[in-house]
Design an enzyme around this catalytic site. Structure first.
Site, PDB file in Angstrom:
ATOM      1  N   ASP A   1      51.638  34.149  21.497  1.00 55.28           N
ATOM      2  CA  ASP A   1      51.105  33.938  22.609  1.00 55.28           C
ATOM      3  C   ASP A   1      49.351  34.270  22.590  1.00 55.28           C
ATOM      4  O   ASP A   1      49.145  35.460  22.358  1.00 55.28           O
ATOM      5  CB  ASP A   1      51.363  34.552  23.929  1.00 55.28           C
ATOM      6  CG  ASP A   1      50.928  34.278  25.389  1.00 55.28           C
ATOM      7  OD1 ASP A   1      51.085  33.055  25.982  1.00 55.28           O
ATOM      8  OD2 ASP A   1      50.095  35.221  25.620  1.00 55.28           O
TER       9      ASP A   1
ATOM     10  N   TYR B   1      40.919  35.489  24.806  1.00 58.15           N
ATOM     11  CA  TYR B   1      41.213  36.429  23.740  1.00 58.15           C
ATOM     12  C   TYR B   1      40.254  36.480  22.518  1.00 58.15           C
ATOM     13  O   TYR B   1      40.429  37.436  21.736  1.00 58.15           O
ATOM     14  CB  TYR B   1      42.835  36.470  23.186  1.00 58.15           C
ATOM     15  CG  TYR B   1      43.809  36.537  24.203  1.00 58.15           C
ATOM     16  CD1 TYR B   1      43.407  36.842  25.709  1.00 58.15           C
ATOM     17  CD2 TYR B   1      45.142  36.192  24.007  1.00 58.15           C
ATOM     18  CE1 TYR B   1      44.239  36.804  26.532  1.00 58.15           C
ATOM     19  CE2 TYR B   1      46.049  36.413  24.921  1.00 58.15           C
ATOM     20  CZ  TYR B   1      45.868  36.849  26.320  1.00 58.15           C
ATOM     21  OH  TYR B   1      46.447  36.826  27.332  1.00 58.15           O
TER      22      TYR B   1
ATOM     23  N   HIS C   1      44.509  29.423  32.434  1.00 61.30           N
ATOM     24  CA  HIS C   1      44.865  30.918  32.356  1.00 61.30           C
ATOM     25  C   HIS C   1      44.544  31.598  33.624  1.00 61.30           C
ATOM     26  O   HIS C   1      45.267  32.476  34.069  1.00 61.30           O
ATOM     27  CB  HIS C   1      43.629  31.356  31.470  1.00 61.30           C
ATOM     28  CG  HIS C   1      43.836  32.764  30.844  1.00 61.30           C
ATOM     29  ND1 HIS C   1      43.455  33.072  29.673  1.00 61.30           N
ATOM     30  CD2 HIS C   1      44.600  33.779  31.203  1.00 61.30           C
ATOM     31  CE1 HIS C   1      43.889  34.425  29.435  1.00 61.30           C
ATOM     32  NE2 HIS C   1      44.448  34.782  30.424  1.00 61.30           N
TER      33      HIS C   1
ATOM     34  N   LYS D   1      45.847  29.380  26.262  1.00 56.01           N
ATOM     35  CA  LYS D   1      45.252  29.052  27.475  1.00 56.01           C
ATOM     36  C   LYS D   1      44.078  28.829  27.514  1.00 56.01           C
ATOM     37  O   LYS D   1      43.219  29.279  27.033  1.00 56.01           O
ATOM     38  CB  LYS D   1      45.659  30.508  28.102  1.00 56.01           C
ATOM     39  CG  LYS D   1      46.935  31.329  28.142  1.00 56.01           C
ATOM     40  CD  LYS D   1      47.066  32.455  28.822  1.00 56.01           C
ATOM     41  CE  LYS D   1      48.183  33.222  28.270  1.00 56.01           C
ATOM     42  NZ  LYS D   1      48.094  34.207  26.882  1.00 56.01           N
TER      43      LYS D   1
END
Ligand code: NAD
Length: 281
Positions: A43, A48, A103, A73
């Site tokens: 994930d 990120y 997200h 996402k």
């Protein structure tokens, strides 16, 4: 390994690894370590800033892409960009993602959903998810969409088991993926007496008991860890089973409290954050 069957008949592993807050080198090393241990669910997210490192880890691992369930996402700042999915795939160095989330319910999320639906029809996205959406917002999508979402990713752990949302999702055949499955490492959760007792009974760690509780509750889990011992441990939860009485005992630690409480204003402001996704290492 247990699998969760999505409402489009796709199967996904119920346990994997998440790389929120990991630098690119940390993400690459954690994912390589996880893939060596047999973990097949990863994930990540645009936000990120480690999608390129995720792609490198998959390539270096030698594990066939088709064996891996890769999740990312879209961030709200790209919900109106027609090439948002293609850019995500390019960073991940892959032709498709197995599951792609919106997200946050911020910015033009209805347009973002249409972009993912289009990618779904083109085979670039194999399943669609909503992260951090409320029941009301999920209903709006269900009422208006062409492709019903398969998965919802939200904060969930024994202090906040998402009882109401789970009952709602079950009606639509949608699954729940738990973020902060270990309470973001909070010791007061991990060291609850009931987990210590059950850990001793099964010869497991407290964290493994919590993760096992998730899986038996039907939650898909993506615990985060940079530590190879913990990465291994977090996946080694399929050789014991909690009894119904033990599941009921764990249910008693429910405090109906989250660790992360964003106000509607804070959520809306996510649309104004525009990370330089393509500059990542
Ligand atoms: P987590 O609950 O998985 O806790 C991780 C922390 O727990 C680690 O920092 C480590 O200190 C500790 N830990 C991990 N394994 C352990 C073990 N076996 N024993 C003892 N301690 C252990 O929280 P997280 O990592 O922040 O979240 C997990 C994943 O959820 C993220 O990586 C990300 O993929 C996802 N997530 C999504 C959202 C979202 O908005 N969609 C938000 C947060 C997190």
């Amino acid at each position: 390994m247990n699998y969760f069957t999505l409402n489009n008949e796709t199967k996904m592993p119920m346990a994997g690894i998440g790389v929120f807050t990991f630098t690119p080198p940390e993400a690459q090393s954690a994912i390589e370590s996880a893939l060596k241990d047999g973990v097949r669910l990863i994930d990540t997210a645009n936000a990120y800033m480690n999608e390129k490192a995720t792609g490198r880890a998959i390539r270096n691992s030698g594990v066939e892409r088709g064996e891996i369930f890769l999740v990312s996402k879209l961030w709200p700042s790209v919900y109106e960009d027609e090439d948002a999915v293609e850019k995500t795939l390019a960073r991940l160095d892959t032709d498709y993602v197995d599951l792609l989330f919106l997200h946050q319910p911020a910015g033009n999320w209805k347009k973002g959903y249409q972009i993912i639906e289009k990618a779904y029809k083109e085979g670039k996205v194999k399943a669609i998810g909503l992260s951090n959406f409320s029941i009301e917002q999920i209903k709006e999508i269900i009422d208006e969409c062409e492709v019903r979402p398969q998965m919802v990713q939200v904060e969930a752990h024994p202090y906040f088991p998402q009882t109401e949302l789970k009952a709602f999702l079950a009606k639509y055949g949608m699954g729940l993926m738990a973020w902060y499955p270990l309470g973001h490492g909070d010791k007061s959760l991990i060291e609850e007496e009931v987990f210590t007792k059950l850990a001793a009974k099964y010869g497991k760690s407290n964290a493994q008991v919590i993760l096992r509780w998730h899986v038996q509750s039907g939650n898909v889990i993506i615990p985060g860890s940079r530590n190879p011992k913990h990465i291994h441990e977090n996946f080694d939860i399929f050789d014991f089973e909690l009894t119904q009485e033990e599941m009921a005992e764990i249910a008693k630690v429910d405090k109906n409290t989250r660790y992360y409480n964003a106000t509607p204003e804070q959520v809306a402001a996510y649309a104004d954050i525009n990370p330089p996704f393509d500059t990542q290492e």
